[in-house]
Every structure is written in C-alpha cells, then in structure tokens.
Design an enzyme around this catalytic site. Structure first.
Site, PDB file in Angstrom:
ATOM      1  N   PHE A 130      15.029  20.764  15.902  1.00  0.00           N
ATOM      2  CA  PHE A 130      13.868  20.141  16.296  1.00  0.00           C
ATOM      3  C   PHE A 130      13.268  20.727  17.520  1.00  0.00           C
ATOM      4  CE2 PHE A 130      11.354  16.382  18.141  1.00  0.00           C
ATOM      5  CZ  PHE A 130       9.962  16.726  17.678  1.00  0.00           C
ATOM      6  N   LYS A 176      28.653  13.451  23.768  1.00  0.00           N
ATOM      7  CA  LYS A 176      27.508  13.936  24.634  1.00  0.00           C
ATOM      8  C   LYS A 176      27.995  14.007  26.096  1.00  0.00           C
ATOM      9  CE  LYS A 176      24.267  15.810  23.640  1.00  0.00           C
ATOM     10  NZ  LYS A 176      24.126  17.496  23.365  1.00  0.00           N
ATOM     11  N   ASP A 205      28.695  29.596  14.326  1.00  0.00           N
ATOM     12  CA  ASP A 205      28.675  28.350  14.562  1.00  0.00           C
ATOM     13  C   ASP A 205      29.441  27.964  15.861  1.00  0.00           C
ATOM     14  OD1 ASP A 205      30.053  25.518  14.256  1.00  0.00           O
ATOM     15  OD2 ASP A 205      28.619  25.586  12.762  1.00  0.00           O
ATOM     16  N   TYR A 219      27.824   9.436  19.125  1.00  0.00           N
ATOM     17  CA  TYR A 219      26.949  10.345  19.732  1.00  0.00           C
ATOM     18  C   TYR A 219      26.944  10.368  20.967  1.00  0.00           C
ATOM     19  CZ  TYR A 219      22.495  12.463  20.879  1.00  0.00           C
ATOM     20  OH  TYR A 219      21.886  13.381  21.638  1.00  0.00           O
ATOM     21  N   LEU A 233      21.785  24.203  22.805  1.00  0.00           N
ATOM     22  CA  LEU A 233      21.119  22.980  21.892  1.00  0.00           C
ATOM     23  C   LEU A 233      22.089  22.466  20.849  1.00  0.00           C
ATOM     24  CD1 LEU A 233      17.487  24.378  22.012  1.00  0.00           C
ATOM     25  CD2 LEU A 233      18.227  22.035  22.796  1.00  0.00           C
ATOM     26  N   ALA A 234      22.894  23.353  20.443  1.00  0.00           N
ATOM     27  CA  ALA A 234      23.508  22.752  19.232  1.00  0.00           C
ATOM     28  C   ALA A 234      24.427  21.488  19.545  1.00  0.00           C
ATOM     29  CB  ALA A 234      24.587  23.699  18.793  1.00  0.00           C
ATOM     30  N   VAL A 274       9.052   6.015  14.051  1.00  0.00           N
ATOM     31  CA  VAL A 274       7.570   6.162  14.058  1.00  0.00           C
ATOM     32  C   VAL A 274       7.300   6.303  12.381  1.00  0.00           C
ATOM     33  CG1 VAL A 274       5.919   7.840  14.688  1.00  0.00           C
ATOM     34  CG2 VAL A 274       7.629   7.395  16.272  1.00  0.00           C
ATOM     35  N   VAL A 289      12.418  -4.758  15.563  1.00  0.00           N
ATOM     36  CA  VAL A 289      13.834  -4.890  16.151  1.00  0.00           C
ATOM     37  C   VAL A 289      13.728  -4.585  17.784  1.00  0.00           C
ATOM     38  CG1 VAL A 289      16.230  -4.244  16.266  1.00  0.00           C
ATOM     39  CG2 VAL A 289      14.842  -4.204  14.113  1.00  0.00           C
ATOM     40  N   PHE A 290      14.186  -5.592  18.540  1.00  0.00           N
ATOM     41  CA  PHE A 290      14.308  -5.520  19.861  1.00  0.00           C
ATOM     42  C   PHE A 290      12.906  -4.693  20.629  1.00  0.00           C
ATOM     43  CE2 PHE A 290      18.671  -4.954  18.980  1.00  0.00           C
ATOM     44  CZ  PHE A 290      19.339  -6.262  19.372  1.00  0.00           C
TER      45      PHE A 290
END
Length: 330
Positions: A11, A142, A51, A138, A71-72, A181, A193-194
């Site tokens: 994206f 990160k 990769d 995740y 960005l990967a 969204v 939710v929240f």
C-alpha cells in the site's frame, strides 16, 4: 539517484513509487515471483526478484544504488504461522541493513510503526521510550526491527532515517485499517468497538511524501519522524465515515470486556481453522484498540516541511474508492 525499494508492491510502497515516477530517479524494486507489479510499472522502474529473507537477492538488487527504502514487513494482526513475523520484520530488516552496509548505501529510510511503542505513556513523540509491553507479534517484531536499525546507526554509523506512521488511510489498502472503514461505509459493522479510544492516523500520500523528504534532507541521518495528522477516537472515525457514506452507524457498542473475550475466542478458532479471526477480532488488534494511543507528529511537519492531509479528506477518498469498486460492472 538510484533507489532500491523493498515492499514496493504494498500500500505505502505503491504510493511511493507513483510519487517518484516522474522525478527522474531510477527505481529498483524488490519483488517476489507472486507479486503483482502492474500498478507500479514505468520507464524508470526495474524489478529484482527476491525477498528480504534472501540476503543474496538484496545484495544483487542494491549494488549501484544510492538510497534504500525498507518498506517490506508483515503487517497483519494475525497470521497462521507466527514465525513469519520474526522472519520478515526482524531478520528481514537485519538482512536489508547488512546489505545496505555492504553496498555502502548513502542513505536508508527504514519504515517502522507507532504500534512499536506498545503501552508507552502518552503523548508519544520521537523522544519517548518503549512501553513495557506490546499487544502482539506485529508490534513486538516491528519494535525489534527498529531496535536493529538503531543499533546499526550507533555501532556502524549506518546512515539510517526512521519514519513511524500511525494508522495509514487512503484508497487501495486491503489491510486492517481499510477493513474498518469499509465495514462502516458499506453498513457491514455489527457494533462499535472502543469508540472512545484515540489513535493516530495519517494519509498514505503523506507517508510517501515524508519518505521522499527524509531521503532528500541533508544531515538527518539518525533521525526519527513520527507521522500522524491527528489522534481522533475510533468513534470519530466511525461517525465521519457514516456522514460521508450516508450509512447508518451501528446502534450497539460492544462492551470492552466482551470485545476482548470475543477476540480471544475468534483467535483461538482461527488457530484451529487456519483462517483469519471472524469480524477482524484478532487479539492484537482489539488489545491495541483497547489501549489506544496519542502521538505527536509535529516533528515531521517542522523539520521536513510536511503538510498533513486532513483525516476527513483521507476518509472521503477511501469511501469514494470503496463505493466506486462496489458499483463497478462485474
């Protein structure tokens, strides 16, 4: 300049390639054999098969390049093989930076995330320390990836700049933020939710612009830029999408404890079926929403001259794209 970009078909990566398409820069994009490249093809774009888990492909792609953009990453709040988070977000980052060091890249932009701060006290800015806990794989991986980038800066004087976006908005995103969204815009969300929790958001165009400006700004090696146009509540986002789309908001708000319990059940079921949790109720996503976050994105505006797109504008564009796709001929 000659740029090597990982994650170019994602994206943010696609937006970055389109931003650079007419600048005269020569782009070399790392793509897997299964990657869809049609959206980023152009006269200044070349593809290198490989990769981030394959260090040889990184070395081949980076040779002769001046700048590197990493960005990967695996951006999902649930994955059937949890080892993939470490393979891509941790070891993949290490591979990219080691290859950049070996090929003597003049500047590297590593794209992190505000999720890495976990439960750090608010408001969060570039000087904030990590919180003691992260909500899942995740954010955890990160964070480790960013720590690796900081270690390369400190130990090897690698010319790395870090950018850390909040939730990224805009048309064309298939991931969690856009699914939220979409579910509101198309009237598919059964409950809020929240809705009182805040979270930072930013337009994808602003993220691409910040990456370009971070590359082009002289003397900013070692700096970090948090990217956020604002910190609305999830209820604010829902109401804005409802206004734009003309879709009625859900009448029911799921109690917090019920949302967390449902997430644990849905995630447990996902481990058994191998399919993503129902209704996007992954534990990491729900715990992140429960905690919320408030960040300060003013450094990027001040130092990079970045002018943030209003969050409402990002949502208007995203909803329009959703409706156009829904109404397109079969």
């Amino acid at each position: 300049m000659r740029l090597f970009i990982t994650g170019a078909t994602g994206f943010i990566g696609g937006e970055l390639v389109r931003r650079l398409a007419d600048t005269g820069h020569q782009l070399r994009c790392l793509v897997r054999p299964t990657s869809r490249t049609a959206a980023i093809e152009g006269p200044h774009v070349a593809f290198v098969r490989g990769d981030v888990t394959d260090r040889a492909s990184l070395l081949e792609g980076m040779r002769g390049c001046d700048w590197v953009v990493n960005l990967a990453n695996l951006y999902e709040f649930w994955h059937r093989d949890r080892r993939t988070y470490d393979a891509v977000n941790v070891e993949g980052t290490r591979n990219v930076l080691e290859a950049a060091r070996e090929t003597r890249a003049a500047k590297i932009v590593h794209v992190s995330t505000v999720a890495a701060y976990g439960d750090a006290p608010w408001p969060i800015d570039e000087r904030s320390a990590w919180g003691p806990r992260t909500p899942g794989d995740y954010a955890r991986t990160k964070r480790i990836g960013e720590d690796i980038a900081k270690a390369f800066i400190a130990e090897h004087r690698l010319p790395v700049v870090i950018v850390a976006p909040g939730g990224v908005l805009g048309p064309g995103d298939p991931k969690a933020t856009s699914r939220l969204v979409r579910s509101i815009a198309l009237g598919e969300m059964p409950a809020l939710v929240f809705p009182d929790r805040t979270f930072p958001f930013v337009h994808v165009r602003d993220v691409a612009e910040a990456i370009v400006r971070a590359l082009e700004r002289p003397g900013n090696e070692g700096e970090k830029y948090i990217l956020a146009a604002g910190n609305p509540t999830f209820g604010d986002i829902a109401r804005t999408v409802s206004e734009i789309s003309g879709t009625r908001l859900p009448r029911w708000t799921m109690p917090g404890p019920a949302a967390v319990a449902a997430a644990y059940l849905a995630t447990a079921a996902a481990r058994l079926t191998g399919r993503p949790p129902a209704m996007d109720l992954a534990v990491e996503q729900v715990l992140m929403m429960k905690r919320g976050m408030r960040v300060d994105g003013s450094k990027a505006a001040r130092d990079l001259g970045l002018s943030y797109t209003p969050i409402r504008t990002a949502l208007e564009e995203e909803v329009a794209a959703l409706h156009n796709a829904a109404n397109a001929p079969a």
